[in-house]
Design a protein around this motif. Sequence first.
Motif: not given
Length: 668
Positions: A351, A507, A603
């Motif tokens: 992330l 993200s 994501t």
Amino acid sequence: MQNSLEESTVEYLDRSGALQILIQDCRTRAEIESRQDKPIAVFRFVLTVDPVDLVNFDSTLGNLVLHYPLDAGRIFQDVVYLSIKALDLIPQVESRNQILVHLSISTLPSLPSYSLNLRDLSCQAVEQRYFQFEGIVSSMTNVIQYTQSARYQCPESGCVGSEPYTYIRLHTAGASESRTIRPDFECHYCGNILEEDVSCRVLADKRVVKMMDPAAIPGLSWSPGAEGRRHQAVTVFLREELVQGIEMGAHYSVVGIPTIDRCRGDITMSIEANSIVKHVVQPSPSVALPDSVARLHQDRLGSPYSFAASLAFAFASSVSPPGTYHKLKLSMLLSLVSTHSNDKTKDGGGLHVMAVGSDTLLLSRLLTYCTAISSRCVHHTVDKHLFAKVTKDTHGTGRFQRTCSIDAGSLLLSHGGCCFLGDVGQMKKDVQSSLQGVMEKDAVTVQIPKKYEDSGVLQSLELPIRCSIWAYTDPNTCKKPAAIAAADLYLQQELGNVSKTLADCFSLVCYMDGTSETGDMYAESLLVEDILNCAMLEEEDLENVSELLSTEDIKQFLQVACCLQPQLTPTAEYLIQGYFVSSRRLRSNSIQSCPFPPTALRTLTAVACAHAKLSLRTYVAEEDALMSIYLFEESVTSRYGYSILGIQPTPHFRHGNIVGSTEIVHLQ
């Protein structure tokens, strides 16, 4: 003694099943040889040996393998040759020189004498036997070729050395190319210079890598206690099947033999790898939740959101007061729990988080605080290269001395951890463009110049990046004036010198300046109060200021949370896919007609899984999917304006929004 060792070797191979594998391999090779016009001069066999099992079976033979690998190789070579001749497996084998045996040692006894510390490696203190060590690949060459075997003959027809398989040079562990191929070999019988039969030369793949001590990684960030240490990478030679699958920046466990090379007055140390295994960190099941976190989790069982929100509320309270920069703190916790599983995901990276705010000093301190908690973090600075760098191989190990070395940049060295880029808005435009391409593909493309290739063709390599990328930027650095009317109507906020296409690669993009005057005043008043309180404390009292949740408690909690592998439930998957499809349609057909990030589905799923782990759940619940949608919609809304959901970004968290939040103070 020789016969006794050979008998023990045969018995061990038969007992371990390696002898049956050898027989089947020989029969297969005999069939292949019978269909070829050109005879094969050398046959290579790989025998897997477990030293611990071998020592228990025959201590003398086991000691020979562990401490005198070259002598042990000759014993196994004789055994394989005698077995082939006794069973008539390969008729073309006429001499034991035609047999090349590689003993594959997967692991060594778990004793200190077999462990090698790269930091203490020196040319005088290391024996040339098997050692086991751990290292991180910091650079590697392209795949090159070396001479595995070569056949020589005496030019005198009446000499014994003129027979076909009298002189066969086989590569041995730690030997240089000149030990196998040289123009001045003499015949042992008549003294004439031997001539090589070039048609019988066998080439194989080789790769030279530089490995650094894992203890050197903290020195690449601002971790405490990393000062005053110097580390030097060690050269490791990988051959044959070991050259494939090597990832830059990955952590490996290697079994190899240290060798000393004396060339032109220089003495260098290198290691000939026998086996290499990727190091996988297995979290200890004995690690338990800290008492403070356990009590907080028990107190927040009534709500599926409250525990994760409370963690973010108490996180990094020594850097910024509780309630401020709440979304950024929550995003960083989600990134931290997902970092450890980057190697297991098919899509590569973790992330990525970018913070956007005018108080870049505080943003830098928050992200730096997170780097100290991460298992591995590289802090990128201007004196380092970000992607990869191609240089000339100083060893000159290629056939034509034209090999190159690929040095890992900050992104590749962050394998399995995080890479803190700092202020991404201060990077040059070409670097930002390259960073965008890397983040879109989750790989660094390295162009190898033609001069380093024997074929003379430009070659490119794709090196995957498996890390979380953290950065921040100041929105006020943008030179062009902001569209104030559009900002009021659609809430489109500035990114400074960072393009929206680059921001889409992250993200989560967290805007910290807020959208309302009261929100900014609330955060600013808390920050001013915190600074004044710290300024009035004495130096000894300042060191004793405790956090709501200590750094050690957070680290211990992350070890527990990272062990979880939550499964995506059908309800959560339906919510995420429905939001993705509807957002793509609505935003593309809206007045703004803004693009929706194509990586949004990946994501959203990753954020939902990370929120489930942060909440200590073994499944991704509907609430995790809703929180993932909420956080992602906030990020997209700040860049492209409102959608039909009408979510208002809230960068800060007021005290009253968490029921019983003041009780966190008493958890210590």
